[in-house]
Write a protein that holds these residues in place. Structure first.
Motif, PDB file in Angstrom:
ATOM      1  N   ASP A 146      28.553  37.377  31.668  1.00  0.00           N
ATOM      2  CA  ASP A 146      29.140  36.543  32.934  1.00  0.00           C
ATOM      3  C   ASP A 146      28.722  35.238  32.715  1.00  0.00           C
ATOM      4  O   ASP A 146      29.297  34.258  32.902  1.00  0.00           O
ATOM      5  N   GLU A 150      30.738  31.767  31.835  1.00  0.00           N
ATOM      6  CA  GLU A 150      30.592  30.568  33.086  1.00  0.00           C
ATOM      7  C   GLU A 150      30.105  29.492  32.189  1.00  0.00           C
ATOM      8  O   GLU A 150      30.964  28.409  32.334  1.00  0.00           O
ATOM      9  N   ARG A 174      33.551  41.816  28.921  1.00  0.00           N
ATOM     10  CA  ARG A 174      34.167  41.426  30.242  1.00  0.00           C
ATOM     11  C   ARG A 174      35.011  40.035  30.183  1.00  0.00           C
ATOM     12  O   ARG A 174      35.022  39.489  29.104  1.00  0.00           O
ATOM     13  N   ARG A 176      37.100  36.860  32.668  1.00  0.00           N
ATOM     14  CA  ARG A 176      36.772  36.036  33.834  1.00  0.00           C
ATOM     15  C   ARG A 176      36.971  36.693  35.093  1.00  0.00           C
ATOM     16  O   ARG A 176      37.658  37.728  35.153  1.00  0.00           O
ATOM     17  N   LYS A 178      34.498  38.217  36.399  1.00  0.00           N
ATOM     18  CA  LYS A 178      33.702  39.344  36.423  1.00  0.00           C
ATOM     19  C   LYS A 178      34.491  40.860  36.087  1.00  0.00           C
ATOM     20  O   LYS A 178      34.014  41.724  36.511  1.00  0.00           O
TER      21      LYS A 178
END
Length: 539
Positions: A146, A150, A174, A176, A178
C-alpha cells in the motif's frame, strides 16, 4: 461550496489536505484519513465529523491530548481559522479552513505533490518500524505494498520472497484502494522479477510496447501493462568484525506496474522506492522473526500441555495390595519422553505390571508410549499369560506400519502365592534381589514392533517373602557422567542391596538419586525410568 481542508505542519514539512470524506480520521495508524508522524501522535488520535452543516472535532482518547487555539478539548465545533495541535509539542499543528482563502503556511502543496516528495515516506516507514516486531508477515507485506502504491502512483504491486531453495515465491499482491489480488488474477511475466532478484539492481521499463520489451513480455503487454518498476529487497546485515562492514542479503523483490506510460520515472519517486524497499526488507525480516518466535512459543506451550497429559496417563507412583507393594518414577530427557510404566491391580489375587522404552525421543515416542499403555490396559486382564499379550501387541504395532518405531518392554504378573510370570521383549533384564541372591529375568523374545510373527516365551519363577524386583530402562544403566562412564548394572544392584527392607518408594528414590549424583555436570541423554516391586508374602 469549497471543500474544507487542513493545513498540516509536522515532521514532514507543510502541506494541505482536503477533508473529502467523513468522518475524517487522524493519527499514526495507516488506515486513517490523515496519517501523521510524531512521538505524541496516537494511532487513533482524533476525528472530524460533519453534523448538520457543522464540523465537530473529537479527541479519540489520545495519550497526549488535542488542543484547539491553545485549549485542551475532547469535543468542539471547528470554525475556519482554528488552530489545532495534536500533542503538547512533539505532535503536529493543523489549521482548519472552510473558505477560499489561501493557506497561511509557506511552501504549501497539494496532497498529490507531497506524495512524490521523499519526505512523505517518512510517515510510511515509521509504520514499518513500529509493526516490524508487532505484526505477522502478511500484515507487513500489505503495508509495504500500500505504501509503494501510494508514493509511486502505480496501479498494482506485488512482493515475491526468496524460498529456502533460493527461488522466488509469490506472497501478496495489492491494487489501488488497498484491494487484495491473488496470484491467479495478478498475471504478469516473471522475467523482470527474476532478473532483479539475480542482479540486485532496480529495473525500470518506461513502455513495454517499445521494441524488444513487447516481444519479451508479450503476456504482460496483452494485459495492457506498459510501465514496470521492480526493486530488490536488500537486507543489510552488519558483521561483527573490526571494521564492522555491512553485507547485503536479498530476500525478494517489490514489483509495481501501471497501464500509463512513464508514470513512475521521476528521480524523487525512484529514490523514495529504493528507501522504501530498504526499510521494507527490515520490516519483513522482523515480521519473519516475530512469526518464528510466536510459533516457537506456541510449540513450547503445546509441549507443556503434552507433558502434563503424559504424566496424567501414568498411574499413581505407588501401589500396595497386601501381598505386594510397588513404586515407580519416570524422568523424561525432554519435556515429554518415550518411557512408560503401568499397573493392573484390579484383581485381589494378582498384580500386573509393565515398563517399556520406545525407540526415539520427543512427541513421536510419547505418542507411541501412550499407545502401548492403552494396549497394556486392554490386554493385561484378558490375555492367556504375558507372552500372549506381548504377541498381540507386537502384531498390532507391525500391522500399523510405523516405520522405525519399536518398543522394548517387560510384562509380568505376580500372584498372591509369589509366582511371577513374565515376558521380556528385548528389554534390559530386570534384577530380582533377595535372600537367595541376585537373578536376572531375560526370557521372552525380540523387541516389539519389528517382526510380525516373532515368537515370545514366558517364564515363571517363585519369589520368597522380601524379594525385590528392580525393572529399569536403559536411561538408568547407560546414564553417562561427565567423563563418559556408564552408571551400569553393578551400581544399580549395589544401591538396591543397600536399601535393605526400605519401602519400595524409598528404593526408587535411592536409585534415581544415585543416578543423578553420578551424572552431575553431564546432560541427561535419555529418559530415566525405574520400577521397584517387593513381594510381602501370601495372606
Amino acid at each position: 461550496m469549497p471543500v474544507p481542508r487542513l493545513e498540516v505542519r509536522d515532521a514532514l514539512g507543510e502541506r494541505v489536505v482536503a477533508l473529502d470524506k467523513m468522518p475524517f480520521l487522524i493519527g499514526r495508524r495507516e488506515t486513517n484519513s490523515l496519517r501523521l508522524g510524531g512521538s505524541e501522535v496516537s494511532r487513533e488520535h482524533a476525528e472530524i465529523a460533519a453534523e448538520n452543516g457543522r464540523f465537530i472535532l473529537r479527541d479519540k482518547a489520545s495519550r497526549y491530548g488535542t488542543f484547539v487555539n491553545g485549549e485542551a478539548v475532547t469535543e468542539v465545533e471547528l470554525r475556519s481559522g482554528d488552530k489545532v495541535r495534536l500533542g503538547r509539542g512533539g505532535g503536529a499543528d493543523l489549521v482548519f479552513l472552510t473558505s477560499d482563502e489561501q493557506p497561511s503556511l509557506t511552501g504549501g502543496r497539494s496532497t498529490t505533490g507531497a506524495r512524490d516528495d521523499l519526505r512523505q515516506i517518512t510517515v510510511l516507514l515509521e509504520g514499518f518500524r513500529a509493526l516490524g516486531t508487532g505484526r505477522v508477515l502478511q500484515e507487513v507485506l500489505a503495508l509495504v505494498l500500500d505504501a509503494a502504491i501510494e508514493i509511486s502512483g502505480a496501479e498494482r504491486a506485488f512482493i515475491m520472497l526468496s524460498a529456502s531453495d533460493g527461488t522466488l515465491e509469490f506472497k501478496l499482491a495489492r491494487g489501488r484502494d488497498k484491494q487484495a489480488l491473488t496470484d491467479s488474477t495478478f498475471k504478469t511475466s516473471r522475467k523482470i522479477p527474476e532478473q532483479v532478484y539475480q542482479t540486485g539492481q532496480t529495473r525500470v521499463v518506461a513502455d513495454l510496447l517499445d521494441g524488444e520489451f513487447a516481444e519479451a513480455h508479450g503476456g504482460t503487454v496483452a494485459l495492457g501493462i506498459r510501465h514496470v518498476v521492480c526493486v530488490p529487497l536488500n537486507l543489510v546485515q552488519y558483521v561483527d568484525t573490526v571494521e564492522a562492514r555491512g553485507e547485503d542479503r536479498r530476500i525478494g523483490v517489490l514489483y509495481l506496474d501501471s497501464r500509463e506510460k512513464g508514470t513512475l520515472l521521476s528521480s524523487t519517486t525512484r529514490s523514495a522506492l529504493d528507501t522504501l524497499a530498504s526499510e521494507a526488507a527490515v520490516a519483513i525480516q522482523n515480521a519473519n522473526l516475530y512469526r518464528e518466535k510466536l510459533e516457537k512459543s506456541k510449540m513450547e506451550q503445546e509441549m507443556r500441555i503434552a507433558a502434563e497429559i503424559q504424566q496424567a496417563l501414568l498411574p499413581k507412583p505407588r501401589v500396595s495390595m497386601g501381598f505386594v507393594e510397588a513404586a515407580a518414577a519416570s524422568i523424561p530427557c525432554r519435556s515429554i519422553g518415550g518411557d512408560f510404566f503401568d499397573y493392573q491391580d484390579e484383581m485381589s489375587n494378582s498384580f500386573g505390571f509393565t515398563l517399556g522404552d520406545v525407540a526415539g525421543k520427543g512427541p513421536p515416542a510419547a505418542l507411541m508410549s501412550a499407545l502401548m499403555q492403552g494396549m497394556f490396559g486392554s490386554l493385561a486382564q484378558y490375555a492367556d499369560g504375558p507372552a500372549t499379550a506381548v504377541t498381540s501387541m507386537n502384531k498390532a504395532l507391525c500391522r500399523r506400519g510405523l516405520e522405525s518405531r519399536f518398543v522394548t518392554l517387560m510384562f509380568g504378573v505376580l500372584t498372591v502365592d509369589g509366582k511371577l510370570t513374565y515376558c521380556n521383549a528385548g528389554h534390559n533384564p530386570p534384577l530380582v534381589i533377595g535372600p537367595g541372591g541376585v537373578r536376572t529375568l531375560g526370557a521372552g523374545g525380540p523387541v516389539v514392533g519389528l517382526l510380525e510373527f516373532a515368537p515370545y516365551d514366558q517364564e515363571t519363577i517363585q519369589l520368597t517373602k522380601g524379594d525385590t524386583v528392580i525393572i529399569f530402562s536403559d536411561g538408568v544403566s547407560e546414564a553417562l557422567n561427565s567423563a563418559g562412564e556408564e552408571f551400569g548394572d553393578d551400581r544399580l544392584q549395589k544401591e538396591a542391596e543397600r536399601s535393605g527392607t526400605d519401602p519400595a518408594t524409598a528404593v526408587v528414590e535411592r536409585i534415581v538419586g544415585a543416578v543423578r549424583t553420578f551424572t552431575k555436570g553431564a546432560a541427561q541423554s535419555d529418559d530415566i525410568t525405574v520400577m521397584v516391586i517387593r513381594y510381602l508374602g501370601g495372606a
